[in-house]
Motif scaffolding. Structure first.
Motif, short mmCIF file in Angstrom:
data_model
loop_
_atom_site.label_atom_id
_atom_site.label_comp_id
_atom_site.label_asym_id
_atom_site.label_seq_id
_atom_site.Cartn_x
_atom_site.Cartn_y
_atom_site.Cartn_z
N HIS A 1 38.93 1.78 14.26
CA HIS A 1 39.56 0.42 14.44
C HIS A 1 39.96 0.16 16.15
N HIS B 1 42.56 -0.20 17.99
CA HIS B 1 43.69 -0.27 18.29
C HIS B 1 43.99 0.68 19.42
N HIS C 1 42.95 4.61 19.18
CA HIS C 1 41.79 4.92 18.63
C HIS C 1 40.70 4.52 19.36
N HIS D 1 44.91 -1.12 6.89
CA HIS D 1 45.43 -1.11 8.02
C HIS D 1 45.28 -2.06 8.99
N ASP E 1 43.33 5.08 10.33
CA ASP E 1 44.92 4.85 10.03
C ASP E 1 44.84 4.29 8.74
ZN LIG Z 1 45.94 1.32 14.16
#
Ligand SMILES: [Zn+2]
Length: 206
Positions: free
Chosen positions: A67, A69, A72, A144, A162
């Motif tokens: 994802h 973020h 990551h 998440h 996550d």
């Molecule tokens: Zn995350």
């Protein structure tokens, strides 16, 4: 649980993570892919960890962010500039431009260009992965975040980013989180390799 994975490619899994985050290198024969792509501004640390674990950058066929973020996908563009293509799931496209806003306070973030990524749907993922020698599929696992996906190998190893553990899901997202874990379990997931914490634990689906 389905048991349709009796015959599968042998994969090896290596963690090149740092700063409390796991970055997983999946290798099958001479083919490798990287799951999750580093913190912004840490290209030197990432390269050092790849070197230390004996992973040549040139052998990584693609990078996948579970994802978008910062911890990551922070080095996604740096990897592209170094010749590692970015594999993007169609449902992640909207989350990539939002990274820029999230990154204002983060030094060293290189904005991800949108025109040169490999964009596929989860339904196309098995065929695409097969072409780079990886037996498995990429599944949508929101909970998440809406753009979260997991890489599930045919040997039952699953890279969940996550995705919140079932017992820790907040009330307003518990159904979504549980549905994602059930989907993984139904597709044969057995051992979890998360974005943070130890890898290899058995999957628990309540
Ligand atoms: Zn995350």
């Amino acid at each position: 649980m389905t048991r349709r994975h009796d015959q599968h490619t042998k994969h090896t899994i290596v963690n090149v993570g740092y700063k409390s985050t796991n970055y997983w290198v999946v290798s099958a024969g001479g083919s490798r892919m990287l799951v999750d792509l580093g913190w912004p501004g840490t290209w030197g640390a990432m390269k050092a960890h790849l070197d230390r674990m004996g992973v040549p950058l040139g052998e990584i066929k693609c990078g996948l962010a579970t994802h978008y973020h910062m911890d990551h996908a922070g080095l996604a563009q740096n990897f592209k500039q170094a010749g590692v293509p970015l594999l993007v799931m169609a449902q992640q496209l909207g989350a990539i431009p939002r990274m820029k806003g999230d990154m204002k306070a983060v030094d060293g973030y290189v904005e991800i260009a949108m025109h040169d990524n490999i964009v596929i749907s989860c339904a196309q993922s098995r065929e695409w992965l097969q072409r780079i020698g990886i037996g498995g599929e990429i599944l949508p696992t929101p909970g998440h975040s809406d753009d979260s996906v997991s890489l599930l190998l045919d040997d039952g190893s699953v890279f969940t980013g996550d995705l919140t553990p079932p017992t820790m899901a907040p009330d307003d997202r518990v159904e979504t989180v549980l549905a994602s874990w059930r989907l993984l379990s139904d597709h044969g997931a057995r051992r979890v390799y998360p974005g943070h914490g130890p890898g290899g634990r058995s999957i628990v689906v309540s």
